[in-house]
Scaffold this active site. Structure first.
Site, PDB file in Angstrom:
ATOM      1  N   ASP A 355     -15.230  51.423  -8.109  1.00  0.00           N
ATOM      2  CA  ASP A 355     -15.250  52.827  -7.708  1.00  0.00           C
ATOM      3  C   ASP A 355     -16.580  53.517  -7.961  1.00  0.00           C
ATOM      4  O   ASP A 355     -16.857  54.560  -7.371  1.00  0.00           O
ATOM      5  CB  ASP A 355     -14.113  53.587  -8.409  1.00  0.00           C
ATOM      6  CG  ASP A 355     -12.752  53.105  -7.956  1.00  0.00           C
ATOM      7  OD1 ASP A 355     -12.085  53.821  -7.200  1.00  0.00           O
ATOM      8  OD2 ASP A 355     -12.368  51.986  -8.339  1.00  0.00           O
ATOM      9  N   GLU A 493      -7.885  43.802   1.030  1.00  0.00           N
ATOM     10  CA  GLU A 493      -6.899  43.452   0.008  1.00  0.00           C
ATOM     11  C   GLU A 493      -5.561  42.965   0.559  1.00  0.00           C
ATOM     12  O   GLU A 493      -4.845  42.251  -0.140  1.00  0.00           O
ATOM     13  CB  GLU A 493      -6.644  44.612  -0.961  1.00  0.00           C
ATOM     14  CG  GLU A 493      -7.820  44.927  -1.857  1.00  0.00           C
ATOM     15  CD  GLU A 493      -7.492  45.940  -2.939  1.00  0.00           C
ATOM     16  OE1 GLU A 493      -6.524  46.707  -2.765  1.00  0.00           O
ATOM     17  OE2 GLU A 493      -8.194  45.960  -3.951  1.00  0.00           O
ATOM     18  N   GLN A 614      -7.106  49.019   4.172  1.00  0.00           N
ATOM     19  CA  GLN A 614      -8.171  50.015   4.135  1.00  0.00           C
ATOM     20  C   GLN A 614      -9.406  49.448   4.832  1.00  0.00           C
ATOM     21  O   GLN A 614      -9.420  48.292   5.241  1.00  0.00           O
ATOM     22  CB  GLN A 614      -8.503  50.371   2.692  1.00  0.00           C
ATOM     23  CG  GLN A 614      -8.943  49.178   1.848  1.00  0.00           C
ATOM     24  CD  GLN A 614      -9.069  49.508   0.379  1.00  0.00           C
ATOM     25  OE1 GLN A 614      -9.599  50.546   0.017  1.00  0.00           O
ATOM     26  NE2 GLN A 614      -8.581  48.624  -0.474  1.00  0.00           N
TER      27      GLN A 614
END
Length: 799
Positions: A355, A493, A614
């Protein structure tokens, strides 16, 4: 609504955990969730407190296997303060709490400007007596070891006695995330309590395996007429201070609770308990603490604030508030990384992922000392990353997908699907691209700050070792005439293997390969520009042989990028997967964001379909501006023009479920330069991700720090096209009607407070007066030089 406050009217048990996350107060050293002080942890409330970098490791039995997990530890609850009224018969009534029928009304206000949480409630007891409660709390931004709570109790037309119980509670566990309930969650051991007259209680304990000493001391004082009774009652796991105070109309009861927290990880102390008791004893009263706390936040807002009118600006300021509470100037003194869910809850066990890729670009231009500290956290764990690479038989450094205390891989081996109740293998540790994120952050930080000392030492060491890992991971395929990287998982993912394959992992994930090529290229560039003596020392220190470098050059130019149907493939073989019945699944389920869980519960697997959680390929458009991305593809021997990229964007846009809060952010960023009309929809969803809890209950387990910081950076860099380069600030503004007006200040190469404002198709830049050099600003069609003390207004093309 006011731009600096967030208000919550009424008491809603179903929304309390969400509110507690969003009303968390912190200072970078520690943070406390916004729970009502008189409530203990349970299904409704969760008054968690977390210190940056404070982890503990426990072993649990999961699905018949012994697994070890490291968690950010929920510390003793310092906030507890409850009250009750003496009945006319002389006995004490029940403790008043918002989840009782005694509550008449309730209101909370989060004041961002002063970083305080205010609360006003009214209770009515069985004798129809009404008690008004007003509270204000802070976690001090000036002194990172202090927190304070002021409580004012007022009667309405009655007199009597009120008992106030102020406590430190060490009887806590990690229970914020329901999915983890089958794991061992008891992290605190050897709890001891005590008291020190006239009004201080203390608690000390240690984490059970990491052996971190934790100490808290609390001073509770009645302001005004003295209490009729004051008793310190240290218990086995709780330290209690009980006060009985007369109360009457016109004579409210005011109690100030000041708390100090220290751990054995702190510097310049000999004993956490002694430090905590000393600090709370010497702390000033609440009014003085509030004044110095507010002043510290004023200084912080001047450095970091972003100004946008309307609701979007209000949400962005809330996002910035939580970023600054997690990663403040105090973070620069800590050995801590970027916890993906802030210091706001226990989701992801408080681990550090990638992140910082979304966080550091904002911090680089406002709090570069914090960016440097976060990169130093990675450098301290470089040795562990090298050992991880060696375990796979590879050179260089392989950073873990999830980090904690010491840099080992903390990714769980099994994860629970709440829909099916089954524990499944977790292969997300194959996301080796986290190393490229570390390298990218090093480069971006050094470009923004000009910190060549870091670049030539710690930064160079990390870049070289990460590049080395990628070169050693690339295997030449003579049939393809290309180097290939096999057995990885990309940012998506969802896909962790090929359908029916015995082993997890995918081949030639485009994002992984392209970013690996970028890392190797940057490492080669750095080696060329290093002063000769620096280069010689680096070669000696890392054991780098000059004979390795020709292969580095070759791999950086010949890594495979797969294509299918005229678009860039997410990975080799993606085009062979089945199409998903998107309309059918949307019709059958309220939300398909976690499509992987839905399919597994149906006995299927998302690995069979062209479906992404995503942004994956499109992440390249987030990291690199169009010209740099095209240059990267040219270096690899591929042609990428606007048409191919636009087709690729459109292709994946229709095959993504947005199961991560980062997804809408990246899509909004990319669409701002491809199809502006659609960009606002995604950016708006990114803004709403936490305040509306669009992931369905996840925000109560901690805010999504990367997504919050990313929305700030979307304005700072995405809409402005801002790039920090060695010789200039480069700008390429994107007109987005919904965000056509904005302003912020930034730091660049020794200049602090460079102002940038867009308004009415004009871009205004000002450089504050100083002895520094002029700032060169480059746009697509012109370049200007702005001297210190000058302001320049540029007319932009009409949108």
């Amino acid at each position: 609504m006011p731009e600096w406050t967030w208000e919550y009217e009424g008491y809603d048990p179903a929304a309390e955990r969400l509110r507690e996350s969003l009303c968390t107060l912190g200072n970078g050293y520690f943070a406390a969730r916004g729970a009502v002080p008189e409530c203990r942890a349970g299904l409704v409330h969760y008054p968690g407190t977390y210190a940056a970098g404070c982890y503990n490791r426990l072993e649990s039995t999961v699905a018949g296997r012994q697994v070890v997990n490291e968690d950010m530890v929920n510390l003793p609850n310092w906030l507890l303060l409850r009250f009750r009224l003496r009945s006319r018969g002389g006995t004490w009534g029940p403790w008043l709490a918002p989840d009782s029928t005694a509550l008449l009304d309730h209101r909370q206000v989060l004041d961002l400007r002063r970083a305080v949480l205010m609360r006003a409630s009214r209770y009515r007891d069985d004798a129809a007596r009404v008690l008004r409660v007003e509270q204000i709390r802070l976690v001090h931004m000036g002194d990172p070891h202090l927190a304070a709570l002021r409580t004012v109790l007022t009667t309405e037309d009655w007199s009597g006695d009120v008992e106030v119980e102020s406590s430190l509670n060490g009887d806590v566990i990690n229970a914020n995330v329901h999915r983890y309930r089958s794991l061992d969650r008891h992290h605190l051991a050897r709890v001891r309590t005590g008291g020190q007259e006239p009004g201080t209680v203390w608690l000390r304990c240690r984490t059970s395996t990491s052996d971190i000493g934790i100490a808290m001391a609390a001073r509770s004082v009645v302001v005004g007429p003295p209490p009729s009774s004051s008793q310190l009652r240290p218990g086995r796991r709780r330290a209690v201070h009980r006060l009985v105070v007369p109360i009457a109309p016109g004579r409210p009861v005011e109690v100030e609770k000041t708390v100090a927290l220290h751990t054995s990880r702190d510097t310049a102390i000999s004993d956490p308990l002694g430090a905590a008791v000393d600090r709370v004893t010497l702390a000033p009263d609440f009014a003085a603490l509030l004044h110095s706390h507010t002043a510290a936040w004023q200084r912080l807002w001047r450095r970091a604030d972003i100004r946008i009118p309307g609701q979007a600006g209000r949400i962005l300021r809330l996002h910035l508030f939580h970023v600054l509470q997690t990663l403040s100037p105090h973070t620069a003194d800590l050995d801590a990384g970027v916890p993906a869910r802030g210091l706001h809850g226990e989701a992801y066990r408080g681990h550090v992922f990638w992140d910082e890729l979304f966080v550091l670009p904002y911090l680089n231009l406002h709090l570069p000392e914090v960016s440097r500290a976060l990169l130093t956290y990675r450098h301290r764990r470089l040795g562990r990353a090298r050992r991880a690479a060696a375990t796979l038989g590879r050179a260089g450094a392989m950073y873990p997908w999830q980090s904690g205390s010491d840099g080992r891989e903390e990714t769980q081996e099994l994860h629970l699907n709440p829909r099916s109740g089954r524990w499944l293998p977790d292969n997300s540790r194959l996301q080796h691209h986290v190393g490229s994120a570390v390298a990218y952050n090093v480069w971006q930080y050094c470009e923004a700050t000009g910190d060549t000392e870091f670049l030539y030492t710690k930064g160079a060491e990390m870049l070289v070792q990460i590049a080395r890992f990628w070169v050693d991971s690339a295997v030449f395929d003579s049939a393809a005439g290309r180097y290939r990287i096999r057995g990885v998982v990309g940012p998506d993912e969802y896909h962790d293997g090929y359908p029916g394959a015995a082993r997890p992992g995918l081949d030639d994930n485009t994002y992984t390969n392209v970013t690996a090529a970028w890392v190797i290229t940057r490492a080669l560039d750095l080696l060329r520009r290093l002063p000769a003596w620096h280069r010689r020392e680096l070669f000696e220190h890392v054991g780098l042989d000059r004979d390795e470098l020709p292969k580095w050059e070759e791999v950086s130019r010949r890594l495979l990028v797969p294509y299918h149907q005229g678009v860039i493939s997410q990975f080799e073989g993606y085009g062979d997967l089945a199409e998903l019945d998107w309309n059918g699944y949307r019709a059958r389920y309220d939300s398909i964001r976690r499509l992987d869980r839905i399919l597994e519960a149906e006995g299927d697997t998302v690995n069979r379909y062209k479906a992404s959680k995503q942004a994956d390929v499109l992440m390249l458009g987030y990291l690199f501006p169009p010209t740099e991305l095209q240059s990267l593809f040219r270096r690899l021997g591929y042609y990428l023009d606007d048409e191919v990229w636009s087709r690729t964007v459109d292709y994946y846009l229709h095959r993504t479920s947005h199961g991560s809060t980062l997804s809408e952010l990246v899509h909004g960023w990319v669409l701002a330069r491809v199809r502006r009309a659609e960009a606002w929809q995604y950016f708006h969803e990114a803004l709403e991700a936490d305040i509306a809890d669009i992931q369905g209950g996840t925000t109560g387990e901690g805010i999504h720090l990367g997504a919050m910081a990313g929305t700030l950076d979307l304005v700072q860099r995405g809409l402005t096209g801002l790039e920090t380069r060695e010789d200039a600030l480069s700008l390429d503004p994107v007109p987005l009607p919904a965000l056509s007006e904005y302003g912020f200040a930034l730091g660049y190469r020794g200049h602090w407070g460079i102002s940038l404002r867009r308004h009415n198709e004009q871009l205004e830049l000002g450089v504050p007066d100083s002895e520094g050099a002029p700032v060169r600003v480059v746009l697509a069609d012109r370049a200007v030089t702005i001297a210190p003390g000058e302001t320049c207004t540029l007319q932009l093309p009409a949108s």
